[in-house]
Scaffold this motif. Structure first.
Motif, PDB file in Angstrom:
ATOM      1  N   PRO A   1       0.725  -1.200   0.342  1.00 50.38           N
ATOM      2  CA  PRO A   1       0.190  -0.412  -0.232  1.00 50.38           C
ATOM      3  C   PRO A   1       1.056   1.348  -0.007  1.00 50.38           C
ATOM      4  O   PRO A   1       2.142   1.705   1.215  1.00 50.38           O
ATOM      5  N   ALA A   2       0.732   2.204  -0.811  1.00 52.76           N
ATOM      6  CA  ALA A   2       1.014   3.193  -0.831  1.00 52.76           C
ATOM      7  C   ALA A   2       0.741   4.367   0.251  1.00 52.76           C
ATOM      8  O   ALA A   2       2.233   5.014   0.610  1.00 52.76           O
ATOM      9  N   SER A   3       0.219   3.904   0.850  1.00 52.34           N
ATOM     10  CA  SER A   3      -0.858   4.639   2.476  1.00 52.34           C
ATOM     11  C   SER A   3      -0.795   3.977   3.048  1.00 52.34           C
ATOM     12  O   SER A   3      -1.379   2.898   2.436  1.00 52.34           O
ATOM     13  N   PRO A   4      -0.972   3.651   4.885  1.00 52.47           N
ATOM     14  CA  PRO A   4      -1.254   2.989   5.333  1.00 52.47           C
ATOM     15  C   PRO A   4      -2.881   2.714   5.769  1.00 52.47           C
ATOM     16  O   PRO A   4      -3.184   3.507   5.108  1.00 52.47           O
TER      17      PRO A   4
ATOM     18  N   SER B   1      -6.605   2.605   6.109  1.00 50.45           N
ATOM     19  CA  SER B   1      -7.542   3.562   7.305  1.00 50.45           C
ATOM     20  C   SER B   1      -8.536   2.276   7.688  1.00 50.45           C
ATOM     21  O   SER B   1      -8.376   2.642   8.784  1.00 50.45           O
TER      22      SER B   1
ATOM     23  N   HIS C   1       2.307  -5.064   6.839  1.00 50.21           N
ATOM     24  CA  HIS C   1       0.878  -3.466   6.330  1.00 50.21           C
ATOM     25  C   HIS C   1      -0.089  -3.569   7.626  1.00 50.21           C
ATOM     26  O   HIS C   1      -0.603  -2.294   6.879  1.00 50.21           O
TER      27      HIS C   1
END
Length: 187
Positions: free
Chosen positions: A79-82, A84, A140
């Motif tokens: 994932p590019a960002s954690p 949600s 992740h």
């Protein structure tokens, strides 16, 4: 300095594992055997017994290699960002695994073989794949947890089985269309 005999053994083991993957791709599991793999590797079949203890050991080694290949490919889908929430994390996992398995025909063959003719050797591939998927989630997940009342292991197992179904059904459909096109050309 590395001993030449160990380098030769390591190279031969690698060649045998690669040949096993090639035979599996070309012949499927029905044509997979010690003689076919040794012939494809260009070496004596006794080396399969000496280095791997037989065909089951070679299949275990091939499964281990494919597990590592899948793990490396899955890392490209980090994932590019954690995420949600836990649902988004699992969605990302499923989509990443779908793309990764779709691109790896040897792993597809091993999954197909595992489903149609389970064996202890193929169980090693299943364990390597499960460990890879669990590791991806762990890396992740962060502080995310499955929602209360949700059996995450059961849901994840169903989703992974669904990925296998989608990939293998798509493959069968493509093979059917290709066979139909060849039959049409013959007419």
């Amino acid at each position: 300095m590395t001993d030449p005999a160990s380098r030769s053994r390591a190279a031969t083991e690698t060649r045998l594992i690669s040949a096993a993957g090639a035979v599996l791709m070309r012949e499927g599991f029905a044509g997979f055997g010690v003689n076919a793999v040794a012939r494809a590797a260009g070496c004596d079949k006794q080396l399969i017994y000496r280095y791997f203890g037989g065909l089951d050991g070679l299949v275990t080694a091939l499964g281990g290699r494919e597990g590592k290949t899948l793990a490396a490919a899955m890392q490209a889908h980090a994932p590019a960002s954690p995420p949600s929430d836990y649902g988004v994390l699992i969605e990302q996992l499923v989509l990443a695994y779908l793309e990764t398995l779709s691109a790896n025909q040897t792993a597809q063959n091993l999954v197909l073989w595992e489903l149609s003719a389970p064996s202890p050797a193929l169980a090693g591939f299943a364990r390597a794949r499960a460990k890879m998927l669990a590791g991806w989630i762990t890396r992740h997940q962060g502080q995310l947890a499955a929602p209360d009342g949700v059996d995450a292991l059961a849901v994840n197992a169903l989703l992974i089985a669904l990925v296998h179904q989608i990939v293998l059904a798509r493959r069968a459909s493509q093979a059917g269309r290709a066979g139909s096109a060849q039959q049409d050309e013959a007419w």
